[in-house]
Design a protein around this motif. Structure first.
Motif, PDB file in Angstrom:
ATOM      1  N   ASN A 246       0.780  -1.225   0.063  1.00 46.62           N
ATOM      2  CA  ASN A 246       0.018  -0.161   0.156  1.00 46.62           C
ATOM      3  C   ASN A 246       0.979   1.285   0.054  1.00 46.62           C
ATOM      4  N   GLU A 247       0.164   2.424  -0.025  1.00 43.16           N
ATOM      5  CA  GLU A 247       1.068   3.724   0.008  1.00 43.16           C
ATOM      6  C   GLU A 247       2.065   3.770   0.962  1.00 43.16           C
ATOM      7  N   LYS A 248       1.717   3.279   2.286  1.00 43.97           N
ATOM      8  CA  LYS A 248       2.781   3.230   3.503  1.00 43.97           C
ATOM      9  C   LYS A 248       3.863   2.463   3.451  1.00 43.97           C
ATOM     10  N   SER A 249       3.403   1.345   2.813  1.00 43.01           N
ATOM     11  CA  SER A 249       4.765   0.187   2.358  1.00 43.01           C
ATOM     12  C   SER A 249       5.295   0.790   1.536  1.00 43.01           C
ATOM     13  N   ARG A 250       5.098   1.409   0.378  1.00 46.40           N
ATOM     14  CA  ARG A 250       6.028   1.949  -0.416  1.00 46.40           C
ATOM     15  C   ARG A 250       6.821   3.300   0.072  1.00 46.40           C
ATOM     16  N   ASN A 251       6.285   3.903   1.103  1.00 52.76           N
ATOM     17  CA  ASN A 251       6.865   4.974   1.400  1.00 52.76           C
ATOM     18  C   ASN A 251       7.898   4.871   2.430  1.00 52.76           C
ATOM     19  N   VAL A 252       7.701   3.321   3.052  1.00 52.76           N
ATOM     20  CA  VAL A 252       8.673   2.879   3.899  1.00 52.76           C
ATOM     21  C   VAL A 252       9.962   2.558   3.240  1.00 52.76           C
ATOM     22  N   ILE A 253       9.606   1.807   2.149  1.00 56.13           N
ATOM     23  CA  ILE A 253      10.671   1.147   1.171  1.00 56.13           C
ATOM     24  C   ILE A 253      11.419   2.604   0.605  1.00 56.13           C
ATOM     25  N   THR A 254      10.940   3.532   0.210  1.00 62.05           N
ATOM     26  CA  THR A 254      11.564   4.682  -0.049  1.00 62.05           C
ATOM     27  C   THR A 254      12.398   5.378   1.123  1.00 62.05           C
ATOM     28  N   LEU A 255      11.775   5.317   2.108  1.00 59.77           N
ATOM     29  CA  LEU A 255      12.745   5.909   3.425  1.00 59.77           C
ATOM     30  C   LEU A 255      13.916   5.002   3.488  1.00 59.77           C
ATOM     31  N   VAL A 256      13.704   3.856   3.712  1.00 62.46           N
ATOM     32  CA  VAL A 256      14.930   2.904   3.925  1.00 62.46           C
ATOM     33  C   VAL A 256      16.011   2.995   2.898  1.00 62.46           C
ATOM     34  N   HIS A 257      15.616   3.108   1.345  1.00 66.86           N
ATOM     35  CA  HIS A 257      16.376   3.397   0.437  1.00 66.86           C
ATOM     36  C   HIS A 257      17.168   4.776   0.546  1.00 66.86           C
TER      37      HIS A 257
ATOM     38  N   ARG B 128      21.215   5.368   1.006  1.00 63.29           N
ATOM     39  CA  ARG B 128      21.826   6.168   0.363  1.00 63.29           C
ATOM     40  C   ARG B 128      22.754   7.098   0.922  1.00 63.29           C
ATOM     41  N   ILE B 129      22.262   7.873   2.202  1.00 61.52           N
ATOM     42  CA  ILE B 129      23.025   8.630   2.901  1.00 61.52           C
ATOM     43  C   ILE B 129      23.770   7.878   3.932  1.00 61.52           C
ATOM     44  N   SER B 130      23.713   6.448   3.846  1.00 64.47           N
ATOM     45  CA  SER B 130      24.643   5.510   4.839  1.00 64.47           C
ATOM     46  C   SER B 130      24.602   6.096   6.229  1.00 64.47           C
ATOM     47  N   ILE B 131      23.725   6.245   7.008  1.00 66.51           N
ATOM     48  CA  ILE B 131      23.325   6.504   8.508  1.00 66.51           C
ATOM     49  C   ILE B 131      24.033   5.508   9.132  1.00 66.51           C
ATOM     50  N   ALA B 132      24.307   4.068   8.672  1.00 72.61           N
ATOM     51  CA  ALA B 132      24.982   3.189   9.186  1.00 72.61           C
ATOM     52  C   ALA B 132      26.107   2.441   8.369  1.00 72.61           C
ATOM     53  N   GLN B 133      26.777   1.925   8.929  1.00 77.11           N
ATOM     54  CA  GLN B 133      27.875   0.938   8.216  1.00 77.11           C
ATOM     55  C   GLN B 133      27.261  -0.010   7.237  1.00 77.11           C
ATOM     56  N   SER B 134      26.217  -0.872   8.038  1.00 68.09           N
ATOM     57  CA  SER B 134      25.706  -1.749   7.494  1.00 68.09           C
ATOM     58  C   SER B 134      24.279  -1.375   7.139  1.00 68.09           C
ATOM     59  N   VAL B 135      23.731  -1.426   5.936  1.00 61.84           N
ATOM     60  CA  VAL B 135      22.441  -0.848   5.708  1.00 61.84           C
ATOM     61  C   VAL B 135      21.415  -1.553   6.318  1.00 61.84           C
ATOM     62  N   PRO B 136      20.248  -0.789   6.648  1.00 64.55           N
ATOM     63  CA  PRO B 136      18.981  -1.297   7.014  1.00 64.55           C
ATOM     64  C   PRO B 136      18.372  -1.946   5.658  1.00 64.55           C
ATOM     65  N   GLN B 137      17.503  -2.897   5.921  1.00 65.08           N
ATOM     66  CA  GLN B 137      16.676  -3.377   4.641  1.00 65.08           C
ATOM     67  C   GLN B 137      15.467  -3.686   4.920  1.00 65.08           C
ATOM     68  N   THR B 138      14.312  -3.523   4.184  1.00 69.76           N
ATOM     69  CA  THR B 138      13.091  -3.582   4.255  1.00 69.76           C
ATOM     70  C   THR B 138      12.459  -4.986   3.280  1.00 69.76           C
ATOM     71  N   PRO B 139      12.564  -6.176   3.694  1.00 65.83           N
ATOM     72  CA  PRO B 139      11.536  -7.111   3.115  1.00 65.83           C
ATOM     73  C   PRO B 139      10.394  -7.290   3.389  1.00 65.83           C
ATOM     74  N   PHE B 140       9.575  -7.707   2.651  1.00 64.46           N
ATOM     75  CA  PHE B 140       8.036  -7.553   3.201  1.00 64.46           C
ATOM     76  C   PHE B 140       7.615  -9.102   3.359  1.00 64.46           C
ATOM     77  N   ASP B 141       6.471  -9.066   4.112  1.00 72.03           N
ATOM     78  CA  ASP B 141       5.737 -10.261   4.264  1.00 72.03           C
ATOM     79  C   ASP B 141       5.029 -10.568   2.894  1.00 72.03           C
ATOM     80  N   ALA B 142       4.006 -11.602   2.884  1.00 70.78           N
ATOM     81  CA  ALA B 142       3.178 -11.556   1.810  1.00 70.78           C
ATOM     82  C   ALA B 142       1.944 -10.465   1.754  1.00 70.78           C
ATOM     83  N   GLY B 143       2.175  -9.614   2.688  1.00 70.83           N
ATOM     84  CA  GLY B 143       1.166  -8.477   2.452  1.00 70.83           C
ATOM     85  C   GLY B 143       2.109  -7.114   2.636  1.00 70.83           C
TER      86      GLY B 143
END
Length: 110
Positions: free
Chosen positions: A42-53, A57-72
């Protein structure tokens, strides 16, 4: 299974994160390619993906966070423990909680 086993055994977070991002992305792409299409994200899902990307991109962490999704539409945030406070603070800044967060898993930490 073999592809994900090696990064786990080698403690290679970046390879683990890449694989865990690609698999649900491909699942959701297949869902969109059906007729009629299935829209799990949904829209919030896509917004979370964008935020995590953007965090990546700005590398706030040495190892990047990731957002896999469940089936929903529900994101799962993977990251190294040392970076999670900053990641959670950033996410809750853009997606405030309607009620205070209760960490039900704190009892399992040493």
């Amino acid at each position: 299974m073999a592809a994900i086993t090696r990064p786990i055994q080698d403690h290679d977070f970046n390879s683990f994160a890449e694989l865990t991002m690609k698999d649900p992305d491909q699942f959701h792409a297949v869902c969109l390619d059906t007729h009629p299409p299935i829209f799990y994200l949904n829209e919030k899902s896509r917004n979370v993906i964008t935020l995590v990307h953007e965090l990546n991109r700005i590398s706030i962490a040495q190892s990047v966070p990731q957002t896999p999704f469940d089936a929903g539409p529900n994101p799962v945030i993977y990251g190294l423990e040392r970076n999670m406070k900053e990641v959670v603070n950033t996410i809750t800044t853009y997606f405030p909680l309607s009620s205070p967060f209760k960490d039900n898993f704190a009892v399992f930490r040493p």
